[in-house]
Enzyme design. Structure first.
Site, mmCIF file in Angstrom:
data_model
loop_
_atom_site.group_PDB
_atom_site.id
_atom_site.type_symbol
_atom_site.label_atom_id
_atom_site.label_comp_id
_atom_site.label_asym_id
_atom_site.label_seq_id
_atom_site.Cartn_x
_atom_site.Cartn_y
_atom_site.Cartn_z
ATOM 1 N N ASN A 84 6.444 5.463 12.785
ATOM 2 C CA ASN A 84 7.674 6.423 12.723
ATOM 3 C C ASN A 84 7.345 7.329 11.340
ATOM 4 O O ASN A 84 7.666 8.356 11.511
ATOM 5 C CB ASN A 84 8.949 5.411 12.503
ATOM 6 C CG ASN A 84 8.989 4.731 11.455
ATOM 7 O OD1 ASN A 84 8.019 4.071 11.098
ATOM 8 N ND2 ASN A 84 10.110 4.582 10.918
ATOM 9 N N GLY B 180 7.310 -3.076 10.803
ATOM 10 C CA GLY B 180 7.305 -2.903 12.192
ATOM 11 C C GLY B 180 8.199 -3.639 12.640
ATOM 12 O O GLY B 180 9.412 -3.982 11.884
ATOM 13 N N THR C 39 7.194 -8.656 16.257
ATOM 14 C CA THR C 39 5.830 -8.569 15.815
ATOM 15 C C THR C 39 5.679 -9.227 14.504
ATOM 16 O O THR C 39 4.820 -10.065 14.377
ATOM 17 C CB THR C 39 5.279 -7.091 15.792
ATOM 18 O OG1 THR C 39 5.439 -6.339 17.119
ATOM 19 C CG2 THR C 39 3.793 -7.160 15.335
ATOM 20 N N GLU D 242 8.738 -6.148 6.529
ATOM 21 C CA GLU D 242 9.593 -5.118 6.494
ATOM 22 C C GLU D 242 10.037 -4.798 8.159
ATOM 23 O O GLU D 242 8.879 -4.255 8.819
ATOM 24 C CB GLU D 242 9.142 -3.949 5.856
ATOM 25 C CG GLU D 242 8.778 -4.181 4.397
ATOM 26 C CD GLU D 242 9.891 -4.715 3.401
ATOM 27 O OE1 GLU D 242 11.053 -4.372 3.875
ATOM 28 O OE2 GLU D 242 9.727 -5.027 2.653
ATOM 29 N N CYS E 205 13.658 3.235 10.108
ATOM 30 C CA CYS E 205 14.324 1.942 9.938
ATOM 31 C C CYS E 205 15.649 2.092 9.345
ATOM 32 O O CYS E 205 16.622 1.103 9.291
ATOM 33 C CB CYS E 205 13.500 1.035 9.692
ATOM 34 S SG CYS E 205 12.717 1.320 7.719
ATOM 35 N N GLU F 67 9.426 -4.705 -0.999
ATOM 36 C CA GLU F 67 8.320 -3.602 -1.711
ATOM 37 C C GLU F 67 8.863 -2.850 -2.894
ATOM 38 O O GLU F 67 9.896 -2.845 -2.939
ATOM 39 C CB GLU F 67 7.760 -2.827 -0.651
ATOM 40 C CG GLU F 67 7.373 -3.455 0.869
ATOM 41 C CD GLU F 67 6.745 -2.510 1.839
ATOM 42 O OE1 GLU F 67 7.521 -1.953 2.527
ATOM 43 O OE2 GLU F 67 5.541 -2.510 1.914
#
Ligand code: NAD
Length: 480
Positions: free
Chosen positions: A150, A226, A230, A248, A282, A461
């Site tokens: 994205n 992602g 996943t 994340e 997101c 992060e």
């Protein structure tokens, strides 16, 4: 047709399989480049190169590493137009978004961590006159970053920059759907004088390259952005190897609007937080809760403003909404719109595939949709759609909306609109999300912790959090 290459040991090389995947331009629905279909053998070569480079890179004075990363930032800016154009073609996002958001932020990521490493310090703990402890923070060795489609270069560099700054050597895996700017970054890194093997980029499918990274015993940390599904698969593969993980993941973010908010500012920002990047961020607020007295007015104005958004060819300067990243993702979004109808939702505007005439007539475009009359607990309001689709729901009071906001398995970001700051702080304190914006959205300070709770992720992060993640702390105790 462009054939993208892997970047291993400072060289651009074909995948060992010599096989390639089609890379599409979503705005025209056609293949325009080839992406390496790499596998575990390419990952193994990349890890060997990274291991060889590690001693030199980790022992290089921080000042020198910092200078190289600063040069990468400068070169990204120098190539801004080329990179923005590549990002827009690869993702279908408007060129203006790539030019003002994606690429500048990629440069900022490098500049920020190049500077941060010069200020990074560790602790000392004195035991009166008995002993002194000091803590070393040392690079981990070979680490990896796996990123989504994205915000391709933006999120790829958000992982790579702190890892490199801390003295690690890196294996990067961009999304196979949007590999182009990571490929161009390789060229930039060579021009900036990044030594061979310090950064290696392996392209290809998640179930091949991503899995190989997740199980490689020499990769000691993995930073992933992602989907939640996943993330769970990576955790399953990597946990038995005790790999350090930062995950994340997805979100279903609430946007809470009280009647006393600054209306115009809220309306314009809510338009952005709903539909920026075709709703494929997101952090987008996909569940909009509006206090009852404001609900009807908001509904009318928001639908009118959504209908006035200019959807079209991403190349045009006045385009506000571009294409959806892939045909599969387009189908996923359309299936959620069908579900919303089945669940009794009223589609107030948009929600259909649309044809953009001219060169984009075969492209993957969806009109931005606003849906009303759905209950907060239906699937449309619980599952991540990740497209230009929002729901609006009225609420009566603070307690009620807090329950709605927290009633999903996700917990990434929330937005609160009110001039009553006591209430805003009270809600922020109780809301289950890693990030809360009060009277704003996506206002980012790179020093702040970034990430989600619940199924939105693990770890943070940004700022020192990222540098701590990419370093091992070692305590040394000296008896005096
Ligand atoms: P995805 O999970 O399908 O893919 C992300 C990356 O993982 C890609 O590089 C992919 O190739 C790789 N991958 C896929 N399967 C893998 C496997 N089995 N092992 C290892 N790697 C694998 O996600 P996506 O569709 O590219 O991105 C959209 C998702 O990303 C959304 O859920 C969105 O919310 C999330 N996202 C989260 C953040 C955040 O900061 N929390 C930011 C952006 C996007």
């Amino acid at each position: 047709m462009d054939a993208i290459k892997n970047y291993i040991n400072g060289e651009l090389v074909a995948p060992l399989s010599n096989q390639y995947l089609d890379n599409f331009n979503p705005a025209i629905g056609e293949v325009y480049a080839q992406t390496p279909d790499s596998d575990e053998r390419d990952v193994a070569l990349a890890v060997e190169a990274a291991e060889r480079a590690f001693f030199m890179w980790s022992n290089m004075p921080a000042e020198q590493r910092s200078r190289i990363l600063m040069r990468i930032a400068d070169l990204i800016e120098h190539n801004l137009e080329r990179l923005a154009e590549a990002e827009s073609i690869d993702t279908g996002k408007p060129i203006t978004v790539a030019r003002t958001v994606d690429i500048p932020r990629a440069a900022s990521n490098f500049r920020f961590f190049a500077s941060a490493i010069m200020h990074h310090a560790s602790e000392a703990h004195a035991m009166e006159s008995a002993a002194i402890n000091y803590t070393l923070r040392q690079p981990l060795g070979v680490v990896a970053g796996i990123s989504p489609w994205n915000l391709p270069l933006y999120l790829f560099t958000w992982k790579i920059a702190p890892a490199l700054a801390a003295g690690n050597c890196v294996i990067g895996k961009p999304s196979e759907i949007t590999p182009m700017t990571a490929y161009l970054l390789a060229e930039v890194c060579n021009q900036a004088g990044l030594p061979p093997g310090v950064l290696n980029i392996v392209h290809g499918y998640g179930h091949k390259v991503g899995s190989a990274i997740s199980v490689h015993p020499k990769i000691s940390a993995l930073s992933f952005t992602g989907s939640t599904r996943t993330g769970a698969e990576i955790a399953r593969l990597a946990a038995p190897l005790f790999k350090r993980l930062s995950l994340e993941l997805g979100g279903k973010n609430p946007n809470i609007i009280f009647a006393d908010c600054k209306y115009e500012e809220m309306l314009q920002t809510t338009l952005r937080s709903s539909f920026s990047n075709q709703g494929q961020i997101c952090l987008c607020g996909s569940r909009i809760f509006v206090e009852r007295p404001l609900y009807e007015k908001f509904k009318t104005d928001f639908v009118a403003a959504t209908q006035a958004l200019h959807l079209g060819d991403p190349r045009n300067e006045d385009t506000q909404l571009g294409a959806i990243v892939s045909e599969a993702h387009l189908q996923k979004i359309l299936s959620y719109l069908a579900l919303a109808r089945e669940e009794g939702g009223e589609i107030l505007c948009g929600g259909k595939r649309t044809i953009v005439p001219g060169r984009c007539q075969k492209g993957w475009f969806v009109e931005p949709a606003v849906i009303a009359n759905l209950s907060p607990d239906c699937r449309t309001n619980q599952e991540e759609i990740f497209g230009p689709v929002v729901t609006i729901m009225p609420f009566e009071n603070e307690e009620e909306v807090l329950n709605y906001a927290n009633a999903t398995s996700y917990g990434l970001a929330a937005t609160i609109w009110t001039e009553n700051l006591t209430r805003a702080h009270r809600l922020a304190n109780r809301i289950q999300s890693g990030i809360v914006w009060i009277n704003c959205w996506m206002l980012r300070d790179l020093r702040t912790p970034f990430g989600g709770m619940k199924n939105s992720g693990m770890g943070r992060e940004g700022g020192w959090e990222a540098l701590r993640f990419f370093t091992e702390s070692k305590n040394v105790c000296v008896k005096l």
